[in-house]
Design a protein around this motif. Sequence first.
Motif, PDB file in Angstrom:
ATOM      1  N   SER A 163      32.665  30.955  28.036  1.00 17.90           N
ATOM      2  CA  SER A 163      33.457  32.135  29.169  1.00 17.90           C
ATOM      3  C   SER A 163      32.349  32.763  30.529  1.00 17.90           C
ATOM      4  O   SER A 163      33.221  33.180  30.987  1.00 17.90           O
ATOM      5  CB  SER A 163      33.751  33.291  27.567  1.00 17.90           C
ATOM      6  OG  SER A 163      32.333  33.968  27.738  1.00 17.90           O
ATOM      7  N   GLN A 164      31.133  33.265  30.339  1.00 15.49           N
ATOM      8  CA  GLN A 164      30.739  33.551  31.365  1.00 15.49           C
ATOM      9  C   GLN A 164      30.951  33.038  32.852  1.00 15.49           C
ATOM     10  O   GLN A 164      31.250  33.396  34.076  1.00 15.49           O
ATOM     11  CB  GLN A 164      29.541  34.480  31.472  1.00 15.49           C
ATOM     12  CG  GLN A 164      28.850  34.275  31.983  1.00 15.49           C
ATOM     13  CD  GLN A 164      29.235  36.066  33.312  1.00 15.49           C
ATOM     14  OE1 GLN A 164      28.874  36.936  32.854  1.00 15.49           O
ATOM     15  NE2 GLN A 164      30.336  35.802  34.018  1.00 15.49           N
ATOM     16  N   GLY A 167      34.401  32.580  33.992  1.00 16.74           N
ATOM     17  CA  GLY A 167      35.099  33.638  34.557  1.00 16.74           C
ATOM     18  C   GLY A 167      33.900  34.475  36.234  1.00 16.74           C
ATOM     19  O   GLY A 167      34.756  34.830  36.850  1.00 16.74           O
ATOM     20  N   VAL A 171      36.433  34.778  38.884  1.00 15.55           N
ATOM     21  CA  VAL A 171      36.029  35.910  40.566  1.00 15.55           C
ATOM     22  C   VAL A 171      35.834  35.333  41.443  1.00 15.55           C
ATOM     23  O   VAL A 171      35.821  36.312  42.252  1.00 15.55           O
ATOM     24  CB  VAL A 171      35.252  36.913  38.900  1.00 15.55           C
ATOM     25  CG1 VAL A 171      35.001  37.935  40.134  1.00 15.55           C
ATOM     26  CG2 VAL A 171      36.223  37.586  38.169  1.00 15.55           C
ATOM     27  N   LEU A 180      31.364  40.606  44.262  1.00 21.21           N
ATOM     28  CA  LEU A 180      30.930  39.443  43.600  1.00 21.21           C
ATOM     29  C   LEU A 180      31.687  37.909  44.198  1.00 21.21           C
ATOM     30  O   LEU A 180      30.563  37.004  44.466  1.00 21.21           O
ATOM     31  CB  LEU A 180      31.604  39.107  41.930  1.00 21.21           C
ATOM     32  CG  LEU A 180      31.301  37.768  41.323  1.00 21.21           C
ATOM     33  CD1 LEU A 180      31.118  38.064  40.123  1.00 21.21           C
ATOM     34  CD2 LEU A 180      31.727  36.795  41.414  1.00 21.21           C
ATOM     35  N   ASN A 195      22.397  37.689  31.777  1.00 24.15           N
ATOM     36  CA  ASN A 195      23.546  37.261  30.359  1.00 24.15           C
ATOM     37  C   ASN A 195      23.882  36.214  29.737  1.00 24.15           C
ATOM     38  O   ASN A 195      23.771  35.876  28.511  1.00 24.15           O
ATOM     39  CB  ASN A 195      24.926  38.167  31.430  1.00 24.15           C
ATOM     40  CG  ASN A 195      24.394  39.683  31.250  1.00 24.15           C
ATOM     41  OD1 ASN A 195      23.286  40.413  31.088  1.00 24.15           O
ATOM     42  ND2 ASN A 195      25.488  40.046  30.710  1.00 24.15           N
TER      43      ASN A 195
ATOM     44  N   LEU B 160      30.565  41.971  38.497  1.00 23.15           N
ATOM     45  CA  LEU B 160      30.321  41.429  37.210  1.00 23.15           C
ATOM     46  C   LEU B 160      30.764  41.496  36.059  1.00 23.15           C
ATOM     47  O   LEU B 160      31.495  40.156  35.095  1.00 23.15           O
ATOM     48  CB  LEU B 160      28.392  41.693  37.432  1.00 23.15           C
ATOM     49  CG  LEU B 160      28.119  41.538  38.550  1.00 23.15           C
ATOM     50  CD1 LEU B 160      26.813  42.042  38.422  1.00 23.15           C
ATOM     51  CD2 LEU B 160      27.484  39.956  38.493  1.00 23.15           C
ATOM     52  N   ALA B 162      34.688  42.360  35.760  1.00 22.77           N
ATOM     53  CA  ALA B 162      35.253  41.142  35.588  1.00 22.77           C
ATOM     54  C   ALA B 162      35.051  40.409  35.274  1.00 22.77           C
ATOM     55  O   ALA B 162      35.879  39.206  34.798  1.00 22.77           O
ATOM     56  CB  ALA B 162      36.315  41.795  36.934  1.00 22.77           C
ATOM     57  N   SER B 163      34.129  39.164  35.476  1.00 19.19           N
ATOM     58  CA  SER B 163      34.158  38.262  35.949  1.00 19.19           C
ATOM     59  C   SER B 163      33.678  37.493  34.451  1.00 19.19           C
ATOM     60  O   SER B 163      34.473  37.069  33.193  1.00 19.19           O
ATOM     61  CB  SER B 163      32.445  37.644  36.312  1.00 19.19           C
ATOM     62  OG  SER B 163      31.317  37.683  35.412  1.00 19.19           O
ATOM     63  N   GLN B 164      33.167  38.692  33.110  1.00 15.93           N
ATOM     64  CA  GLN B 164      32.618  38.940  31.373  1.00 15.93           C
ATOM     65  C   GLN B 164      34.652  38.468  31.468  1.00 15.93           C
ATOM     66  O   GLN B 164      34.398  38.320  30.315  1.00 15.93           O
ATOM     67  CB  GLN B 164      31.808  39.182  30.820  1.00 15.93           C
ATOM     68  CG  GLN B 164      31.685  39.025  29.830  1.00 15.93           C
ATOM     69  CD  GLN B 164      31.431  37.561  29.248  1.00 15.93           C
ATOM     70  OE1 GLN B 164      30.555  36.983  29.068  1.00 15.93           O
ATOM     71  NE2 GLN B 164      32.124  36.809  28.579  1.00 15.93           N
ATOM     72  N   PHE B 166      37.950  37.849  32.081  1.00 15.27           N
ATOM     73  CA  PHE B 166      38.439  37.695  32.539  1.00 15.27           C
ATOM     74  C   PHE B 166      37.825  35.934  32.089  1.00 15.27           C
ATOM     75  O   PHE B 166      38.747  34.769  31.403  1.00 15.27           O
ATOM     76  CB  PHE B 166      38.601  36.349  33.878  1.00 15.27           C
ATOM     77  CG  PHE B 166      39.445  37.217  35.546  1.00 15.27           C
ATOM     78  CD1 PHE B 166      40.596  36.670  35.031  1.00 15.27           C
ATOM     79  CD2 PHE B 166      38.648  38.083  35.674  1.00 15.27           C
ATOM     80  CE1 PHE B 166      41.065  37.347  36.396  1.00 15.27           C
ATOM     81  CE2 PHE B 166      39.875  38.374  36.789  1.00 15.27           C
ATOM     82  CZ  PHE B 166      40.878  38.253  37.132  1.00 15.27           C
ATOM     83  N   GLY B 167      36.823  35.327  31.939  1.00 13.74           N
ATOM     84  CA  GLY B 167      35.857  34.333  31.146  1.00 13.74           C
ATOM     85  C   GLY B 167      35.769  34.882  29.682  1.00 13.74           C
ATOM     86  O   GLY B 167      36.825  33.532  28.902  1.00 13.74           O
ATOM     87  N   MET B 168      36.473  36.128  29.132  1.00 17.25           N
ATOM     88  CA  MET B 168      36.830  35.897  27.669  1.00 17.25           C
ATOM     89  C   MET B 168      38.100  35.625  27.151  1.00 17.25           C
ATOM     90  O   MET B 168      38.240  34.705  26.482  1.00 17.25           O
ATOM     91  CB  MET B 168      36.010  37.152  27.107  1.00 17.25           C
ATOM     92  CG  MET B 168      36.070  37.639  25.653  1.00 17.25           C
ATOM     93  SD  MET B 168      35.556  38.769  25.379  1.00 17.25           S
ATOM     94  CE  MET B 168      36.704  39.977  26.222  1.00 17.25           C
ATOM     95  N   ASN B 195      26.488  41.985  27.383  1.00 15.50           N
ATOM     96  CA  ASN B 195      26.394  41.880  28.034  1.00 15.50           C
ATOM     97  C   ASN B 195      27.728  42.617  29.450  1.00 15.50           C
ATOM     98  O   ASN B 195      26.710  42.379  30.318  1.00 15.50           O
ATOM     99  CB  ASN B 195      27.068  40.567  28.758  1.00 15.50           C
ATOM    100  CG  ASN B 195      25.440  39.156  27.919  1.00 15.50           C
ATOM    101  OD1 ASN B 195      24.392  39.912  27.542  1.00 15.50           O
ATOM    102  ND2 ASN B 195      25.822  37.889  28.175  1.00 15.50           N
ATOM    103  N   LEU B 196      28.590  42.794  29.329  1.00 20.97           N
ATOM    104  CA  LEU B 196      28.931  43.651  29.727  1.00 20.97           C
ATOM    105  C   LEU B 196      28.473  44.898  30.373  1.00 20.97           C
ATOM    106  O   LEU B 196      28.053  45.849  31.203  1.00 20.97           O
ATOM    107  CB  LEU B 196      30.373  43.988  29.070  1.00 20.97           C
ATOM    108  CG  LEU B 196      31.865  42.812  28.948  1.00 20.97           C
ATOM    109  CD1 LEU B 196      32.626  43.247  28.391  1.00 20.97           C
ATOM    110  CD2 LEU B 196      31.638  42.652  30.569  1.00 20.97           C
TER     111      LEU B 196
END
Lengths: 205, 205
Positions: A163-164, A167, A171, A180, A195, B160, B162-164, B166-168, B195-196
């Motif tokens: 997932s990370q 993501g 992004v 980013l 993470n 960052l 946002a990346s987690q 989106f990925g989730m 992590n967030l």
Amino acid sequence: MNEGTQQAEPRRRGRRAGGEDTKAALLAAAREVFMQRGYEGATVRSIAARAGVDAAMVNHWFGGKEGLFAKAVLQLPVDPNTLVDHLLSGPREHIGERIVRTFLGVWDPIGGGQFAALMRSVTAHDQVADVLRDFFVGTLLKKVVAGIGTEDRPELRATLAASQIFGMGMVRYVVKFEPLASTDVETMVQAVAPNLQRYLTGDIG
Amino acid sequence: MNEGTQQAEPRRRGRRAGGEDTKAALLAAAREVFMQRGYEGATVRSIAARAGVDAAMVNHWFGGKEGLFAKAVLQLPVDPNTLVDHLLSGPREHIGERIVRTFLGVWDPIGGGQFAALMRSVTAHDQVADVLRDFFVGTLLKKVVAGIGTEDRPELRATLAASQIFGMGMVRYVVKFEPLASTDVETMVQAVAPNLQRYLTGDIG
């Protein structure tokens, strides 16, 4: 635009063109068969037969089924299997860092366009998402799980890491949220690697 | 987050059919204008004019430009602005947890199909990615940055996070890698929230 558009045809029509045609036929056959039967269900033999090619050529050109899949379906610039071997080869406590460096090392130089194309393909066609899942869960995941050697819910950990990684790609290369999208690799490593490391080897509750 | 946010409308059934047509016209006009001019460049006045509707109706129906954008372009089931207000309203040290709960609380009940549709739209059309970026960086990001109150590189932190997020969504709703895709909310919170939290308020190197 005008760099030799007219004289673009010096290549010999002999073996090379034939090889390229055969490769293209193999890739097309692979896409069809993987979509129809999923990653696990597809065989190199059936793909080669559909393309009218000797199955040995698949190993010769693509290093086997995984490499063929990576090229035909994912259009990855690298064989994900080789990549995972690389990720798992170093010290376990630095796997998060290796993942970030490797991911950015693969996609940054080509501008992320191919990552965006892969995401487009995955989101637009359920079949591509299905076959990617089949490949990830059936093949890569087992390797990663065995490789990280964490006893507590290794499959969940691998999908959390995925997932990370997804993501970060979305992004950085697809929606391109700044800062980013243009943050340098070292800063990305410092920010993201811990993470990923926590997901793979730390306390996840 | 659903504590009386949206119950301001006792909607009378008489006007509804006509109102629905006008709403649809407004949404169509909004999609066009946002794509042409970007989020910042589009005005409620110009959208309403194109739809032949009084600009006041945009506020009445959608709570303003952001709500209209969320509905017309992102097809979000909620106004992202209200959502961010909610996220920022509680204790700072639990923002990671609130994000995971809110995200899954919005998308899980509708099966993630709309999230997948949004990702399809974002990956297929550069304009959608552009306007989403414009909206995120120009509007949401500033709010989040002000709200989390972290002095060290707040914009990087927000992207960052946002990346987690989106990925989730990608792994849970689009590629559906198991076990993450069907992991219960509490487990997801325990795994992802720290992590967030680190991205938003912790040490990111």
